[in-house]
Scaffold this active site. Structure first.
Site, PDB file in Angstrom:
ATOM      1  N   HIS A   1       8.907   3.177  10.047  1.00 33.01           N
ATOM      2  CA  HIS A   1       8.462   2.702   8.730  1.00 33.01           C
ATOM      3  C   HIS A   1       9.628   2.519   7.748  1.00 33.01           C
ATOM      4  CE1 HIS A   1       4.620   2.725   6.050  1.00 33.01           C
ATOM      5  NE2 HIS A   1       5.531   1.913   5.537  1.00 33.01           N
TER       6      HIS A   1
ATOM      7  N   ASP B   1      -1.925  -5.172   9.930  1.00 28.63           N
ATOM      8  CA  ASP B   1      -0.747  -4.340   9.691  1.00 28.63           C
ATOM      9  C   ASP B   1      -1.140  -3.059   8.962  1.00 28.63           C
ATOM     10  OD1 ASP B   1       2.427  -4.362   9.522  1.00 28.63           O
ATOM     11  OD2 ASP B   1       1.658  -3.574   7.631  1.00 28.63           O
TER      12      ASP B   1
ATOM     13  N   LYS C   1       2.848   2.201  12.186  1.00 28.59           N
ATOM     14  CA  LYS C   1       4.231   2.630  11.901  1.00 28.59           C
ATOM     15  C   LYS C   1       4.328   4.147  11.915  1.00 28.59           C
ATOM     16  CE  LYS C   1       4.238  -1.231   8.572  1.00 28.59           C
ATOM     17  NZ  LYS C   1       2.963  -1.222   7.830  1.00 28.59           N
TER      18      LYS C   1
ATOM     19  N   TYR D   1      -0.726   5.203   5.628  1.00 28.06           N
ATOM     20  CA  TYR D   1      -1.767   4.562   4.816  1.00 28.06           C
ATOM     21  C   TYR D   1      -3.105   5.318   4.911  1.00 28.06           C
ATOM     22  CZ  TYR D   1       1.396   0.423   4.975  1.00 28.06           C
ATOM     23  OH  TYR D   1       2.471  -0.445   4.913  1.00 28.06           O
TER      24      TYR D   1
HETATM   25  P1  NAD Z   1       0.876  -8.195  -1.622  1.00 24.89           P
HETATM   26  O1  NAD Z   1       2.138  -8.815  -2.032  1.00 24.89           O
HETATM   27  O2  NAD Z   1       0.217  -8.640  -0.369  1.00 24.89           O
HETATM   28  O3  NAD Z   1      -0.143  -8.315  -2.846  1.00 24.89           O
HETATM   29  C1  NAD Z   1      -1.433  -7.769  -2.742  1.00 24.89           C
HETATM   30  C2  NAD Z   1      -2.155  -7.850  -4.071  1.00 24.89           C
HETATM   31  O4  NAD Z   1      -2.194  -9.188  -4.530  1.00 24.89           O
HETATM   32  C3  NAD Z   1      -3.621  -7.451  -3.929  1.00 24.89           C
HETATM   33  O5  NAD Z   1      -3.775  -6.060  -4.111  1.00 24.89           O
HETATM   34  C4  NAD Z   1      -4.291  -8.246  -5.005  1.00 24.89           C
HETATM   35  O6  NAD Z   1      -4.174  -7.555  -6.211  1.00 24.89           O
HETATM   36  C5  NAD Z   1      -3.472  -9.492  -5.052  1.00 24.89           C
HETATM   37  N1  NAD Z   1      -4.043 -10.608  -4.260  1.00 24.89           N
HETATM   38  C6  NAD Z   1      -4.028 -10.786  -2.918  1.00 24.89           C
HETATM   39  N2  NAD Z   1      -4.576 -11.948  -2.589  1.00 24.89           N
HETATM   40  C7  NAD Z   1      -4.974 -12.531  -3.741  1.00 24.89           C
HETATM   41  C8  NAD Z   1      -5.607 -13.749  -4.061  1.00 24.89           C
HETATM   42  N3  NAD Z   1      -5.920 -14.622  -3.108  1.00 24.89           N
HETATM   43  N4  NAD Z   1      -5.855 -14.018  -5.366  1.00 24.89           N
HETATM   44  C9  NAD Z   1      -5.524 -13.157  -6.340  1.00 24.89           C
HETATM   45  N5  NAD Z   1      -4.907 -11.984  -6.099  1.00 24.89           N
HETATM   46  C10 NAD Z   1      -4.640 -11.682  -4.819  1.00 24.89           C
HETATM   47  O7  NAD Z   1       1.106  -6.599  -1.631  1.00 24.89           O
HETATM   48  P2  NAD Z   1       1.258  -5.390  -0.635  1.00 24.89           P
HETATM   49  O8  NAD Z   1      -0.044  -4.809  -0.300  1.00 24.89           O
HETATM   50  O9  NAD Z   1       2.275  -4.517  -1.251  1.00 24.89           O
HETATM   51  O10 NAD Z   1       1.919  -5.991   0.681  1.00 24.89           O
HETATM   52  C11 NAD Z   1       1.176  -6.506   1.762  1.00 24.89           C
HETATM   53  C12 NAD Z   1       1.263  -5.615   2.976  1.00 24.89           C
HETATM   54  O11 NAD Z   1       2.624  -5.386   3.339  1.00 24.89           O
HETATM   55  C13 NAD Z   1       0.738  -4.190   2.756  1.00 24.89           C
HETATM   56  O12 NAD Z   1      -0.655  -4.125   2.696  1.00 24.89           O
HETATM   57  C14 NAD Z   1       1.343  -3.489   3.935  1.00 24.89           C
HETATM   58  O13 NAD Z   1       0.625  -3.800   5.116  1.00 24.89           O
HETATM   59  C15 NAD Z   1       2.726  -4.119   3.964  1.00 24.89           C
HETATM   60  N6  NAD Z   1       3.731  -3.294   3.245  1.00 24.89           N
HETATM   61  C16 NAD Z   1       4.671  -2.652   3.985  1.00 24.89           C
HETATM   62  C17 NAD Z   1       5.630  -1.870   3.378  1.00 24.89           C
HETATM   63  C18 NAD Z   1       6.661  -1.199   4.215  1.00 24.89           C
HETATM   64  O14 NAD Z   1       7.384  -0.329   3.708  1.00 24.89           O
HETATM   65  N7  NAD Z   1       6.787  -1.550   5.479  1.00 24.89           N
HETATM   66  C19 NAD Z   1       5.640  -1.719   1.982  1.00 24.89           C
HETATM   67  C20 NAD Z   1       4.680  -2.401   1.230  1.00 24.89           C
HETATM   68  C21 NAD Z   1       3.744  -3.193   1.873  1.00 24.89           C
END
Ligand code: NAD
Length: 275
Positions: A108, A45, A75, A50
């Protein structure tokens, strides 16, 4: 590991776990994507905003996994909304990704103040007809914005990617999606990592011999959601996919249901956001 898929209203389907690459620099994305694909992930994704589509494309090539076996989402960014602008943005994304099509193209954010999301949706429909996007959907379409798309075009999005995690469970949106035939996809599924030291999650994790991240990802899967946890750390990328050997009990699910909070949203309300 037996990865499950969720069916779309257009006859296609999406692997239930994907790797999210928000806040992943272009060069770092190469290794994260390649590691994920070699681990067994088949879904990535990304988004134009990004600024790592080039790295994602390189990571796909580096993985050795065939493009046709990978589900790739990108997106269109808010500033590129509009009919012609969206067609051009898709071509630019495909060029950076080094591929002739994406599996899923999303709007997006509604960015409603621009008044362009209907025209943008008409362009998405065109892109699907042209085969540049195999499926089309939206992200952050809360409020009644999905109903507006359907009323204006007759085309229902395959999916709506929204903020969803144990502290912000989005029951009203999930119910609406089920009624309309729209798949729900969870962004920031781990609450951007902020949920990982929650004591309720920690207790469940301890009893299953799994990590907090694995318990939360398992919860999304059990809820029938598509989930895209983000990590750039190889061991965590592997850990987040190692969720097929345990099941949450009814008591575990009830405890997690209790974490839902009215003020659990992180960041802006997409209905009113002005970006
Ligand atoms: P997330 O909820 O996936 O959390 C990610 C963070 O959690 C990492 O940076 C790390 O610090 C921690 N983490 C991940 N795995 C771990 C593990 N196994 N142990 C310990 N810590 C861990 O956060 P995110 O990146 O905000 O969301 C995931 C994805 O969702 C994004 O990368 C993106 O692709 C998508 N997203 C989309 C939108 C949108 O507007 N459409 C907005 C935000 C995110």
């Amino acid at each position: 590991s037996t990865q499950t898929h969720v069916s779309f209203n257009d006859g296609r389907s999406i692997p239930q776990i994907g790797l999210g690459v928000w806040q992943t620099p272009d060069d770092v994305a190469v290794e994260a994507v390649s590691t994920a694909l070699q681990t067994g992930y088949r879904h990535i994704d990304t988004a134009a905003v990004y600024q790592n589509e080039t790295g994602v494309g390189k990571g796909i090539v580096a993985s050795g996994v065939a493009r046709g076996d990978i589900f790739l989402t990108t997106k269109v960014w808010n500033e590129d909304q509009g009919f012609d602008e969206t067609l051009r943005a898709m071509d630019a994304s495909l060029e950076r990704l080094g591929t002739g099509y994406v599996d899923l193209y999303l709007i997006h954010w509604p960015s409603a103040y621009r008044g362009k999301f209907i025209d943008t949706w008409r362009a998405m429909i065109r892109l699907r007809e042209e085969g540049k996007a195999l499926s089309i959907g939206v992200s952050n379409f809360e409020g009644d914005y999905i109903e507006q798309l359907i009323a204006e075009t007759g085309v229902t999005p395959a999916i709506n990617q929204i903020q969803l995690h144990p502290r912000f469970q989005q029951k009203a949106m999930r119910d609406k999606h089920a009624k309309l035939g729209v798949v729900t996809e969870s962004w920031s599924p781990l609450g951007q990592g902020k949920l990982l030291d929650d004591p309720v999650i920690g207790d469940i994790a301890k009893r299953h011999g799994k990590s907090a991240a694995q318990v939360i990802i398992r919860w999304h899967l059990d809820m029938g959601l598509v989930v895209i946890p983000k990590s750039v750390t190889p061991s965590r990328i592997v850990e987040n996919f190692d969720v097929f050997d345990f099941a949450l009990s009814e008591a575990d699910k009830a405890a997690i249901a209790g974490l839902d909070a009215a003020d659990g949203r992180i960041g802006s309300d997409p209905v009113t956001a002005r970006f």
